[in-house]
Design a protein around this motif. Structure first.
Motif, PDB file in Angstrom:
ATOM      1  N   PHE A 129      55.210  41.152  30.353  1.00 31.00           N
ATOM      2  CA  PHE A 129      55.235  41.548  31.758  1.00 31.00           C
ATOM      3  C   PHE A 129      56.586  41.205  32.377  1.00 31.00           C
ATOM      4  O   PHE A 129      57.321  40.367  31.865  1.00 31.00           O
ATOM      5  CB  PHE A 129      54.121  40.815  32.528  1.00 31.00           C
ATOM      6  CG  PHE A 129      52.759  41.012  31.923  1.00 31.00           C
ATOM      7  CD1 PHE A 129      52.009  42.144  32.215  1.00 31.00           C
ATOM      8  CD2 PHE A 129      52.230  40.075  31.042  1.00 31.00           C
ATOM      9  CE1 PHE A 129      50.762  42.339  31.645  1.00 31.00           C
ATOM     10  CE2 PHE A 129      50.976  40.258  30.478  1.00 31.00           C
ATOM     11  CZ  PHE A 129      50.237  41.389  30.780  1.00 31.00           C
ATOM     12  N   ASN A 130      56.881  41.804  33.501  1.00 34.02           N
ATOM     13  CA  ASN A 130      58.086  41.472  34.251  1.00 34.02           C
ATOM     14  C   ASN A 130      57.899  40.193  35.058  1.00 34.02           C
ATOM     15  O   ASN A 130      58.824  39.756  35.722  1.00 34.02           O
ATOM     16  CB  ASN A 130      58.472  42.624  35.187  1.00 34.02           C
ATOM     17  CG  ASN A 130      59.016  43.809  34.414  1.00 34.02           C
ATOM     18  OD1 ASN A 130      59.608  43.642  33.357  1.00 34.02           O
ATOM     19  ND2 ASN A 130      58.796  45.002  34.930  1.00 34.02           N
ATOM     20  N   SER A 131      56.723  39.612  34.985  1.00 32.70           N
ATOM     21  CA  SER A 131      56.396  38.402  35.739  1.00 32.70           C
ATOM     22  C   SER A 131      56.320  37.205  34.802  1.00 32.70           C
ATOM     23  O   SER A 131      55.557  37.211  33.830  1.00 32.70           O
ATOM     24  CB  SER A 131      55.047  38.586  36.447  1.00 32.70           C
ATOM     25  OG  SER A 131      54.557  37.347  36.907  1.00 32.70           O
ATOM     26  N   THR A 132      57.085  36.167  35.101  1.00 35.87           N
ATOM     27  CA  THR A 132      57.025  34.925  34.316  1.00 35.87           C
ATOM     28  C   THR A 132      55.628  34.333  34.361  1.00 35.87           C
ATOM     29  O   THR A 132      55.119  33.837  33.355  1.00 35.87           O
ATOM     30  CB  THR A 132      58.050  33.910  34.868  1.00 35.87           C
ATOM     31  OG1 THR A 132      59.332  34.520  34.856  1.00 35.87           O
ATOM     32  CG2 THR A 132      58.089  32.654  34.020  1.00 35.87           C
ATOM     33  N   THR A 133      54.989  34.410  35.518  1.00 34.92           N
ATOM     34  CA  THR A 133      53.635  33.868  35.678  1.00 34.92           C
ATOM     35  C   THR A 133      52.644  34.598  34.779  1.00 34.92           C
ATOM     36  O   THR A 133      51.838  33.965  34.084  1.00 34.92           O
ATOM     37  CB  THR A 133      53.187  33.952  37.152  1.00 34.92           C
ATOM     38  OG1 THR A 133      54.109  33.221  37.951  1.00 34.92           O
ATOM     39  CG2 THR A 133      51.779  33.387  37.328  1.00 34.92           C
ATOM     40  N   LEU A 134      52.685  35.929  34.774  1.00 31.86           N
ATOM     41  CA  LEU A 134      51.766  36.699  33.925  1.00 31.86           C
ATOM     42  C   LEU A 134      52.037  36.452  32.442  1.00 31.86           C
ATOM     43  O   LEU A 134      51.109  36.375  31.633  1.00 31.86           O
ATOM     44  CB  LEU A 134      51.850  38.186  34.252  1.00 31.86           C
ATOM     45  CG  LEU A 134      51.263  38.608  35.594  1.00 31.86           C
ATOM     46  CD1 LEU A 134      51.484  40.103  35.834  1.00 31.86           C
ATOM     47  CD2 LEU A 134      49.785  38.251  35.684  1.00 31.86           C
ATOM     48  N   ARG A 136      53.187  33.706  31.151  1.00 37.00           N
ATOM     49  CA  ARG A 136      52.650  32.365  30.880  1.00 37.00           C
ATOM     50  C   ARG A 136      51.138  32.413  30.747  1.00 37.00           C
ATOM     51  O   ARG A 136      50.561  31.782  29.865  1.00 37.00           O
ATOM     52  CB  ARG A 136      53.086  31.394  31.990  1.00 37.00           C
ATOM     53  CG  ARG A 136      52.601  29.991  31.802  1.00 37.00           C
ATOM     54  CD  ARG A 136      53.348  29.284  30.693  1.00 37.00           C
ATOM     55  NE  ARG A 136      52.878  27.926  30.586  1.00 37.00           N
ATOM     56  CZ  ARG A 136      52.717  27.286  29.448  1.00 37.00           C
ATOM     57  NH1 ARG A 136      53.040  27.865  28.314  1.00 37.00           N
ATOM     58  NH2 ARG A 136      52.264  26.056  29.421  1.00 37.00           N
ATOM     59  N   MET A 137      50.474  33.156  31.642  1.00 33.17           N
ATOM     60  CA  MET A 137      49.015  33.292  31.572  1.00 33.17           C
ATOM     61  C   MET A 137      48.596  33.950  30.254  1.00 33.17           C
ATOM     62  O   MET A 137      47.625  33.533  29.622  1.00 33.17           O
ATOM     63  CB  MET A 137      48.497  34.097  32.767  1.00 33.17           C
ATOM     64  CG  MET A 137      48.573  33.329  34.077  1.00 33.17           C
ATOM     65  SD  MET A 137      48.154  34.330  35.517  1.00 33.17           S
ATOM     66  CE  MET A 137      46.464  34.770  35.168  1.00 33.17           C
ATOM     67  N   GLN A 138      49.326  34.965  29.830  1.00 32.36           N
ATOM     68  CA  GLN A 138      49.040  35.636  28.562  1.00 32.36           C
ATOM     69  C   GLN A 138      49.183  34.660  27.396  1.00 32.36           C
ATOM     70  O   GLN A 138      48.348  34.594  26.502  1.00 32.36           O
ATOM     71  CB  GLN A 138      49.973  36.843  28.383  1.00 32.36           C
ATOM     72  CG  GLN A 138      49.963  37.481  27.009  1.00 32.36           C
ATOM     73  CD  GLN A 138      48.664  38.186  26.688  1.00 32.36           C
ATOM     74  OE1 GLN A 138      47.814  38.393  27.538  1.00 32.36           O
ATOM     75  NE2 GLN A 138      48.501  38.566  25.433  1.00 32.36           N
ATOM     76  N   HIS A 139      50.264  33.888  27.412  1.00 30.77           N
ATOM     77  CA  HIS A 139      50.490  32.896  26.358  1.00 30.77           C
ATOM     78  C   HIS A 139      49.349  31.867  26.320  1.00 30.77           C
ATOM     79  O   HIS A 139      48.859  31.515  25.245  1.00 30.77           O
ATOM     80  CB  HIS A 139      51.833  32.195  26.574  1.00 30.77           C
ATOM     81  CG  HIS A 139      52.047  31.038  25.651  1.00 30.77           C
ATOM     82  ND1 HIS A 139      52.382  31.202  24.324  1.00 30.77           N
ATOM     83  CD2 HIS A 139      51.944  29.706  25.863  1.00 30.77           C
ATOM     84  CE1 HIS A 139      52.476  30.020  23.750  1.00 30.77           C
ATOM     85  NE2 HIS A 139      52.230  29.100  24.664  1.00 30.77           N
ATOM     86  N   LEU A 140      48.921  31.396  27.487  1.00 25.45           N
ATOM     87  CA  LEU A 140      47.833  30.412  27.555  1.00 25.45           C
ATOM     88  C   LEU A 140      46.518  31.003  27.045  1.00 25.45           C
ATOM     89  O   LEU A 140      45.750  30.318  26.360  1.00 25.45           O
ATOM     90  CB  LEU A 140      47.673  29.886  28.977  1.00 25.45           C
ATOM     91  CG  LEU A 140      48.824  29.022  29.491  1.00 25.45           C
ATOM     92  CD1 LEU A 140      48.646  28.735  30.979  1.00 25.45           C
ATOM     93  CD2 LEU A 140      48.945  27.739  28.691  1.00 25.45           C
ATOM     94  N   ALA A 141      46.248  32.255  27.359  1.00 23.30           N
ATOM     95  CA  ALA A 141      45.018  32.901  26.889  1.00 23.30           C
ATOM     96  C   ALA A 141      45.015  33.022  25.365  1.00 23.30           C
ATOM     97  O   ALA A 141      44.004  32.721  24.705  1.00 23.30           O
ATOM     98  CB  ALA A 141      44.869  34.273  27.539  1.00 23.30           C
ATOM     99  N   VAL A 142      46.142  33.437  24.790  1.00 25.64           N
ATOM    100  CA  VAL A 142      46.235  33.556  23.328  1.00 25.64           C
ATOM    101  C   VAL A 142      46.086  32.175  22.680  1.00 25.64           C
ATOM    102  O   VAL A 142      45.361  32.004  21.698  1.00 25.64           O
ATOM    103  CB  VAL A 142      47.557  34.228  22.911  1.00 25.64           C
ATOM    104  CG1 VAL A 142      47.790  34.118  21.406  1.00 25.64           C
ATOM    105  CG2 VAL A 142      47.561  35.686  23.349  1.00 25.64           C
TER     106      VAL A 142
END
Length: 176
Positions: A129-134, A136-142
């Motif tokens: 994503f173009n969002s650092t927050t999104l 990070r959320m994706q990384h945490l979910a994986v």
């Protein structure tokens, strides 16, 4: 980071929650010395239901229920230091309390390595994503899914409930 909140007690913060074990690297200790590692997801803080006076420098293990989440190493006294990691176990943790009371051992951050365990399942897709927050959320979910995949899907890898077949597996099977 490694802190020393009480004499003989150290707390390591590995900066992220994971499933695995802690390896002791080149620890120098006398023969018969016991090094006790207790694993936890969070530190004590106000508002915990079973803690009357929280000590934010100490780990919280109340959510573990019956699980001990503890590994004990007995030193051989080998010159030059010893390297050890537990086998046939894993824990869900971010923090590890190292108890070396009355041993003369002074742990250092370089002596501790967090090893992340999970089944070797390839990712089926990737998102950026173009969002650092999104991102990070994706990384945490994986990472959370990987931590709960230990040959079979599990639930609550940090405590005595690892019953992934009770519903968690069916809820996330399409994403695995």
């Amino acid at each position: 980071a490694l802190t020393n909140p009480r004499k003989g007690l150290y707390v390591a913060d590995f900066g992220r929650r994971l499933t695995g074990v802690v390896r002791l690297n080149r620890i120098i200790c006398k023969e018969g010395t016991r090094v006790i590692l207790r694993h936890a997801e969070i530190m004590q803080h106000a508002g915990l239901p079973d803690v009357k006076t929280a000590d934010p420098a100490m780990i919280y293990v109340g959510e573990l229920r019956g699980a001990r989440a503890t590994d004990v190493y007995t030193c051989s006294g080998r010159a030059g230091g010893e390297t050890w990691q537990p086998s046939l176990t894993y824990h869900g943790f971010r923090f590890v309390e190292i108890n070396v009371t009355n041993s003369g051992v002074r742990p250092a951050a370089a002596m501790l390595t967090a090893l992340h365990f999970h089944s070797g399942v390839a990712l089926r897709t990737h998102a950026h994503f173009n969002s650092t927050t999104l991102n990070r959320m994706q990384h945490l979910a994986v990472s959370a899914q990987q931590s709960n995949l230990q040959t079979i899907p599990t639930d609550c890898d940090q405590r005595d409930e690892r019953l992934g077949w009770m519903g968690d597996a069916s809820l996330s099977s399409e994403s695995m």
